[in-house]
Motif scaffolding. Structure first.
Motif, short mmCIF file in Angstrom:
data_model
loop_
_atom_site.label_atom_id
_atom_site.label_comp_id
_atom_site.label_asym_id
_atom_site.label_seq_id
_atom_site.Cartn_x
_atom_site.Cartn_y
_atom_site.Cartn_z
N ASP A 105 0.93 -0.66 0.09
CA ASP A 105 0.17 0.02 0.03
C ASP A 105 0.30 1.21 0.02
OD1 ASP A 105 -2.44 -2.00 0.09
OD2 ASP A 105 -2.63 -1.39 1.97
N ALA A 106 1.92 1.33 0.66
CA ALA A 106 3.00 2.33 0.67
C ALA A 106 3.26 2.94 -1.02
CB ALA A 106 3.91 2.11 1.81
N ASP A 107 4.20 1.41 -1.73
CA ASP A 107 4.17 1.72 -2.44
C ASP A 107 3.28 2.33 -3.70
OD1 ASP A 107 6.30 0.21 -2.28
OD2 ASP A 107 6.11 -1.68 -2.53
N VAL A 108 2.39 2.00 -3.53
CA VAL A 108 0.98 2.50 -4.40
C VAL A 108 0.85 4.03 -4.11
CG1 VAL A 108 -1.98 2.51 -5.09
CG2 VAL A 108 -0.14 0.37 -4.95
N ALA A 109 0.57 4.52 -2.57
CA ALA A 109 0.66 5.47 -2.06
C ALA A 109 1.61 6.91 -3.04
CB ALA A 109 0.23 5.60 -0.86
N ILE A 110 2.73 6.10 -2.40
CA ILE A 110 3.91 7.20 -2.91
C ILE A 110 4.02 7.48 -4.56
CG2 ILE A 110 6.59 6.53 -3.35
CD1 ILE A 110 6.68 5.50 -0.24
N ARG A 111 3.93 5.42 -5.61
CA ARG A 111 3.76 6.37 -6.78
C ARG A 111 2.50 7.42 -7.12
NH1 ARG A 111 0.29 4.35 -10.41
NH2 ARG A 111 -0.59 2.45 -8.96
N VAL A 112 1.75 7.29 -6.55
CA VAL A 112 1.13 7.84 -6.88
C VAL A 112 0.55 10.07 -6.16
CG1 VAL A 112 -1.40 9.27 -5.89
CG2 VAL A 112 -1.59 6.48 -6.92
N ALA A 113 2.02 9.41 -5.25
CA ALA A 113 2.18 11.14 -4.85
C ALA A 113 3.20 11.54 -5.79
CB ALA A 113 2.91 10.72 -3.05
N ARG A 114 3.86 11.20 -6.11
CA ARG A 114 5.71 11.41 -7.02
C ARG A 114 5.04 12.16 -8.95
NH1 ARG A 114 9.25 6.62 -5.62
NH2 ARG A 114 10.47 7.01 -3.96
N HIS A 115 3.35 11.28 -8.80
CA HIS A 115 3.11 11.69 -9.60
C HIS A 115 2.19 12.76 -9.88
CE1 HIS A 115 0.35 10.99 -13.72
NE2 HIS A 115 -0.55 11.77 -13.40
N MET A 116 1.54 12.89 -8.95
CA MET A 116 0.30 14.18 -8.43
C MET A 116 1.68 14.82 -8.40
SD MET A 116 -2.26 12.82 -5.60
CE MET A 116 -2.25 14.43 -5.05
N ALA A 117 3.08 15.13 -7.51
CA ALA A 117 3.56 15.86 -7.39
C ALA A 117 4.43 16.63 -8.81
CB ALA A 117 4.62 15.99 -5.93
N GLN A 118 4.50 15.62 -9.20
CA GLN A 118 4.91 16.45 -11.16
C GLN A 118 4.02 16.87 -11.45
OE1 GLN A 118 5.91 13.03 -13.14
NE2 GLN A 118 7.22 13.62 -14.63
N SER A 119 2.58 16.10 -11.61
CA SER A 119 1.26 17.27 -12.17
C SER A 119 1.22 18.49 -12.14
CB SER A 119 0.61 16.25 -12.59
OG SER A 119 0.70 14.75 -13.43
N PHE A 120 1.17 18.42 -10.20
CA PHE A 120 1.13 20.02 -10.05
C PHE A 120 2.04 20.69 -9.73
CE2 PHE A 120 -2.03 18.44 -6.06
CZ PHE A 120 -3.23 17.95 -7.23
N ARG A 121 3.08 20.30 -9.89
CA ARG A 121 4.39 21.37 -10.22
C ARG A 121 4.36 21.52 -11.42
NH1 ARG A 121 10.47 21.60 -8.46
NH2 ARG A 121 11.46 22.71 -9.57
N ALA A 122 4.08 21.15 -12.64
CA ALA A 122 3.74 21.48 -13.84
C ALA A 122 2.79 22.74 -14.08
CB ALA A 122 4.04 20.32 -14.69
#
Length: 138
Positions: A105-122
């Protein structure tokens, strides 16, 4: 691979408790951070409802429960912060996820968080300033 896990939509009480624990740990750590703390204190005034909303988001992201119906980007785009906040956000989030959730579950959450951070930053900093740093304005 989908950003948000399809999941069964069914969770155990233990999984939901772990999601809530992760959200609380994240905010505890973020509030102690000299970059994130001021952002959080300026934006969040009613903590318990906010934690419930964020837990709904992460329950959906990790387990596919579908309880979160909002737009996660819009409220973040209105906040006053610099691009350095994303690295701090990820560090606080990843440590909370690893400490509170089962490893898969941590792996999934971190994958989503990294994608969100990249998308939000852009989305929030779509330009490059004269200094070469990401900018909200051209």
């Amino acid at each position: 691979m989908a950003l948000i896990e399809a999941g069964s939509g069914c969770t155990t009480p233990g999984q939901e408790a772990a999601i809530e624990r992760m959200v609380r740990l994240f905010y505890e750590r973020g509030l102690r951070d000299d970059v994130l703390g001021p952002i959080f204190r300026a934006a969040i005034h009613d903590w318990e409802p906010h934690i419930a909303i964020v837990a709904d988001f992460w329950s959906g992201a990790v387990h596919g429960t579908g309880r979160y119906r909002g737009n996660a980007f819009a409220p973040h785009a209105r906040l006053d912060f610099g691009p350095e906040a994303f690295e701090r956000w990820l560090a606080a989030f990843e440590s909370a996820a690893r400490d509170a959730l089962a490893a898969p579950d941590a792996d999934v959450a971190i994958r989503v968080a990294r994608h969100m951070a990249q998308s939000f930053r852009a989305g929030i900093f779509p330009f490059t300033g004269k200094d070469g740093r990401p900018s909200r304005t051209p």
